[in-house]
Design a protein around this motif. Structure first.
Motif, PDB file in Angstrom:
ATOM      1  N   UNK A   6      -4.971   1.685  -1.384  1.00  0.00           N
ATOM      2  CA  UNK A   6      -5.826   0.501  -1.505  1.00  0.00           C
ATOM      3  C   UNK A   6      -6.918   0.528  -0.447  1.00  0.00           C
ATOM      4  N   UNK A   7      -8.162   0.417  -0.886  1.00  0.00           N
ATOM      5  CA  UNK A   7      -9.294   0.535   0.030  1.00  0.00           C
ATOM      6  C   UNK A   7      -9.299  -0.559   1.097  1.00  0.00           C
ATOM      7  N   UNK A  46      -9.451  10.076  12.653  1.00  0.00           N
ATOM      8  CA  UNK A  46     -10.686   9.620  12.015  1.00  0.00           C
ATOM      9  C   UNK A  46     -10.357   9.113  10.620  1.00  0.00           C
ATOM     10  N   UNK A  47     -11.338   8.485   9.989  1.00  0.00           N
ATOM     11  CA  UNK A  47     -11.117   8.000   8.635  1.00  0.00           C
ATOM     12  C   UNK A  47     -12.397   8.105   7.828  1.00  0.00           C
ATOM     13  N   UNK A  48     -12.236   8.254   6.528  1.00  0.00           N
ATOM     14  CA  UNK A  48     -13.354   8.272   5.597  1.00  0.00           C
ATOM     15  C   UNK A  48     -13.127   7.126   4.619  1.00  0.00           C
ATOM     16  N   UNK A  49     -13.824   6.019   4.845  1.00  0.00           N
ATOM     17  CA  UNK A  49     -13.611   4.839   4.010  1.00  0.00           C
ATOM     18  C   UNK A  49     -13.965   5.105   2.549  1.00  0.00           C
ATOM     19  N   UNK A  50     -14.937   5.956   2.319  1.00  0.00           N
ATOM     20  CA  UNK A  50     -15.336   6.255   0.949  1.00  0.00           C
ATOM     21  C   UNK A  50     -14.276   7.021   0.177  1.00  0.00           C
ATOM     22  N   UNK A  93       0.840  -1.190   0.000  1.00  0.00           N
ATOM     23  CA  UNK A  93       0.000   0.000   0.000  1.00  0.00           C
ATOM     24  C   UNK A  93       0.875   1.240   0.000  1.00  0.00           C
ATOM     25  N   UNK A  94       0.377   2.298  -0.617  1.00  0.00           N
ATOM     26  CA  UNK A  94       1.056   3.591  -0.563  1.00  0.00           C
ATOM     27  C   UNK A  94       0.264   4.536   0.320  1.00  0.00           C
ATOM     28  N   UNK A  95       0.976   5.219   1.186  1.00  0.00           N
ATOM     29  CA  UNK A  95       0.373   6.179   2.104  1.00  0.00           C
ATOM     30  C   UNK A  95       1.014   7.530   1.859  1.00  0.00           C
TER      31      UNK A  95
END
Length: 122
Positions: A26-27, A70-74, A2-4
């Protein structure tokens, strides 16, 4: 793999706020333990906050009540909202992922980004 990619760092005065963002390539990695850690020159790495697959968060005592993860999965994006910043918050901040865990996150990570610098002046 994965790239962050982190963004949002900068220079602020004490008491100010910043929001860091981390774009995740990557989701599927939004469903594992993720977090932020920081490192200042000459100091050890410090875990800042973690978030698990269900959105359960934990924060270090040094930032509790001031920083929110926090995170936004979308949007495949991880965030770190930082309020009431102090000079001792000055560090390089890294977004990181531990794909081996979905819960009970630790401050050990397999992948990390390149970091974004946060500088807080008094």
């Amino acid at each position: 793999q994965v790239q962050l990619v982190e963004s949002g760092g900068g220079s602020v005065q004490a008491g100010g706020s910043l929001t860091l963002s981390c774009a995740v390539s990557k989701s599927t990695y939004m469903s594992v333990c993720m977090g932020w850690f920081r490192q200042a020159p000459g100091k050890e790495r410090e875990g800042v906050a973690t978030i698990d697959s269900d959105g359960l968060t934990r924060a270090a005592d040094s930032v509790k009540g001031r920083f929110t993860i926090s995170k936004d999965n979308g949007k495949n994006t991880l965030y770190l909202q930082m309020n009431s910043l102090k000079p001792e918050d000055t560090a390089m901040y890294y977004c990181a992922s531990d794909p081996s865990r979905r819960r009970y996150c630790t401050n050990w990570y397999t992948y990390r980004g390149q970091g974004t610098q946060v500088t807080v002046s008094s």
